[in-house]
Design an enzyme around this catalytic site. Structure first.
Site, PDB file in Angstrom:
ATOM      1  N   LYS A  38       0.841  -1.206   0.000  1.00 24.27           N
ATOM      2  CA  LYS A  38       0.000   0.000   0.000  1.00 24.27           C
ATOM      3  C   LYS A  38       0.874   1.253   0.000  1.00 24.27           C
ATOM      4  O   LYS A  38       2.093   1.174   0.226  1.00 24.27           O
ATOM      5  CB  LYS A  38      -0.910  -0.029   1.230  1.00 24.27           C
ATOM      6  CG  LYS A  38      -0.141  -0.125   2.541  1.00 24.27           C
ATOM      7  CD  LYS A  38      -1.034  -0.487   3.731  1.00 24.27           C
ATOM      8  CE  LYS A  38      -0.194  -0.617   4.991  1.00 24.27           C
ATOM      9  NZ  LYS A  38      -0.993  -0.969   6.169  1.00 24.27           N
ATOM     10  N   TYR A 248      16.782  29.697   7.624  1.00 24.76           N
ATOM     11  CA  TYR A 248      15.640  30.386   8.239  1.00 24.76           C
ATOM     12  C   TYR A 248      15.787  30.410   9.752  1.00 24.76           C
ATOM     13  O   TYR A 248      16.141  29.410  10.380  1.00 24.76           O
ATOM     14  CB  TYR A 248      14.338  29.652   7.901  1.00 24.76           C
ATOM     15  CG  TYR A 248      13.844  29.867   6.496  1.00 24.76           C
ATOM     16  CD1 TYR A 248      13.485  31.139   6.041  1.00 24.76           C
ATOM     17  CD2 TYR A 248      13.709  28.794   5.628  1.00 24.76           C
ATOM     18  CE1 TYR A 248      13.012  31.325   4.760  1.00 24.76           C
ATOM     19  CE2 TYR A 248      13.228  28.973   4.336  1.00 24.76           C
ATOM     20  CZ  TYR A 248      12.881  30.252   3.912  1.00 24.76           C
ATOM     21  OH  TYR A 248      12.410  30.431   2.640  1.00 24.76           O
TER      22      TYR A 248
HETATM   23  C1  LIG Z   1      -0.080  -1.915   6.796  1.00 26.13           C
HETATM   24  C2  LIG Z   1      -0.639  -3.205   7.248  1.00 26.13           C
HETATM   25  C3  LIG Z   1       0.217  -4.320   7.395  1.00 26.13           C
HETATM   26  C4  LIG Z   1       1.714  -4.218   7.302  1.00 26.13           C
HETATM   27  O1  LIG Z   1       2.212  -3.710   8.525  1.00 26.13           O
HETATM   28  P1  LIG Z   1       3.755  -3.415   8.829  1.00 26.13           P
HETATM   29  O2  LIG Z   1       3.755  -2.922  10.217  1.00 26.13           O
HETATM   30  O3  LIG Z   1       4.184  -2.366   7.847  1.00 26.13           O
HETATM   31  O4  LIG Z   1       4.513  -4.682   8.650  1.00 26.13           O
HETATM   32  C5  LIG Z   1      -0.388  -5.542   7.688  1.00 26.13           C
HETATM   33  N1  LIG Z   1      -1.735  -5.642   7.868  1.00 26.13           N
HETATM   34  C6  LIG Z   1      -2.564  -4.577   7.781  1.00 26.13           C
HETATM   35  C7  LIG Z   1      -4.012  -4.745   7.993  1.00 26.13           C
HETATM   36  C8  LIG Z   1      -2.046  -3.321   7.484  1.00 26.13           C
HETATM   37  O5  LIG Z   1      -2.857  -2.260   7.405  1.00 26.13           O
END
Ligand SMILES: *Cc1c(COP(=O)(O)O)cnc(C)c1O
Length: 349
Positions: A38, A248
């Protein structure tokens, strides 16, 4: 117009990505090891990540939205692709077309999917995070009866705290549903969850951050390699005299004559202001600390340790995720998912 050359590169180590997946797959024991891709593959580029992990042997991919699914659906043909956020009314046409499965999260989503005779799905059960998912009771009451479920899953709230009792409680709640639905598989663990031990692996693990070099728990440190290496080009060299300030707010004041390199990197690239006076870069073996405040497009680093640095040279930004997180106050997830669009991303293999 010819393709402009970016003054900002993200060097991506394909061997390290594959290494990390193989390590997590091995640690997952008999369970299959999937991949959360994702948020554009946690900022690295979802299509490149999926293609490489497929080659490594990964068969199960997870995205958050249907737009993210559409971006990688062709690459995932013949594999499994799940949309964590399930199906809104607006998603039904694309969801029933079948390129990916929804992970159903609420009674409304279950109803919607059932009415549409939607086919194979996954289901999220909330076991204590109070984010997405059906309650254990709803599942026990038969809400899922008759659905074709590939994976019944839950998500750990505190997997990065191995001693937190919520882990065991969440595991027990999900495990209590074994055999209660027609689900072919059960899944609980994200990256840190894999390190919690065998009973947390169930049939399928879902690592994200550790594929990309993040380590939330000490036990993963020896197994996980850095994948993303930001590199920024020097746009200008200058020397500031004693008493002069930089950037800045003039938050850095030189005590002595100081050699500076001005780099094309700033908070618009995801190098957020927590790195002001905290971050660093390297040139050869020399350490070049960030001085003063991070601007939108620029930072200044001291090159006292590497005075040979010239306009046009490239410095590697310190981006070991646990260390950069400690420096900046950003989470390892934020460090990756905010990597901006101005980086020219290139994989070494
Ligand atoms: C993002 C997500 C993961 C992966 O988690 P990590 O901590 O990045 O390994 C797994 N399951 C769900 C439901 C998620 O939203």
């Amino acid at each position: 117009m010819a393709e402009p050359e970016s003054p900002l590169r993200l060097r991506l180590d394909g061997a390290a990505l594959a290494h990390n997946w193989h390590a997590l797959d091995r640690m997952s024991g008999a369970a299959a090891c999937g991949a959360a891709v994702k948020a554009n593959g946690y900022g690295l580029g979802a299509r490149d990540v999926v293609a490489r992990l497929k080659t490594a042997g990964c068969r199960d991919f997870f995205v958050a939205t249907w737009a993210e699914a559409a971006e990688v659906a062709d690459l995932c043909e013949g594999r499994s692709l799940t949309v964590f956020h399930g199906v809104r009314r607006e998603d039904m046409a694309i969801a029933t077309a079948g390129a990916a499965r929804p992970c159903l999260n609420s009674a409304e989503q279950v109803m919607r999917w059932r009415e549409a005779a939607g086919g194979m799905c996954d289901v999220m059960v909330d076991t204590g995070m109070n984010r997405l998912g059906l309650s254990v009771e709803q599942v026990g009451e038969g809400l899922l009866d008759g659905l074709r479920i590939d994976t019944l899953m839950s998500h750990l709230a505190c997997a990065d705290e191995p001693d937190n009792p919520l882990n065991d409680a969440q595991h027990a709640a999900l495990a209590s549903l074994a055999g209660q639905t027609g689900a072919a598989r059960m899944s609980l663990s994200n990256s840190a969850g894999i390190a919690l031990g065998r009973e947390y692996h169930m049939d399928l693990t879902r690592p994200g951050i550790s594929l990309y070099g993040g380590v939330q728990v000490d036990s993963l440190v020896p197994h996980i390699r850095q994948v993303a290496f930001p590199e920024a080009q020097v746009i200008q060299r200058r020397r500031v005299g004693p008493g002069e300030t930089v950037g800045y707010g003039g938050t850095f004041r030189a005590e002595k004559a100081t050699e500076l390199a001005i780099l094309h990197l700033g908070y618009a690239d995801g190098y957020l202001r927590g790195f002001s006076g905290q971050g660093g870069a390297s040139y050869g073996g020399a350490h070049c600390p960030v001085v003063g405040r991070v601007s939108m497009d620029l930072i200044a680093v001291s090159v006292d340790a590497a005075p040979e640095v010239q306009e046009g040279d490239w410095l590697t930004i310190d981006y070991d995720l646990p260390a950069a997180s400690a420096q900046s106050g950003l989470s390892q997830y934020e460090l990756l998912t905010t990597l901006g669009r101005r980086y020219q991303r290139s994989w070494n293999e």
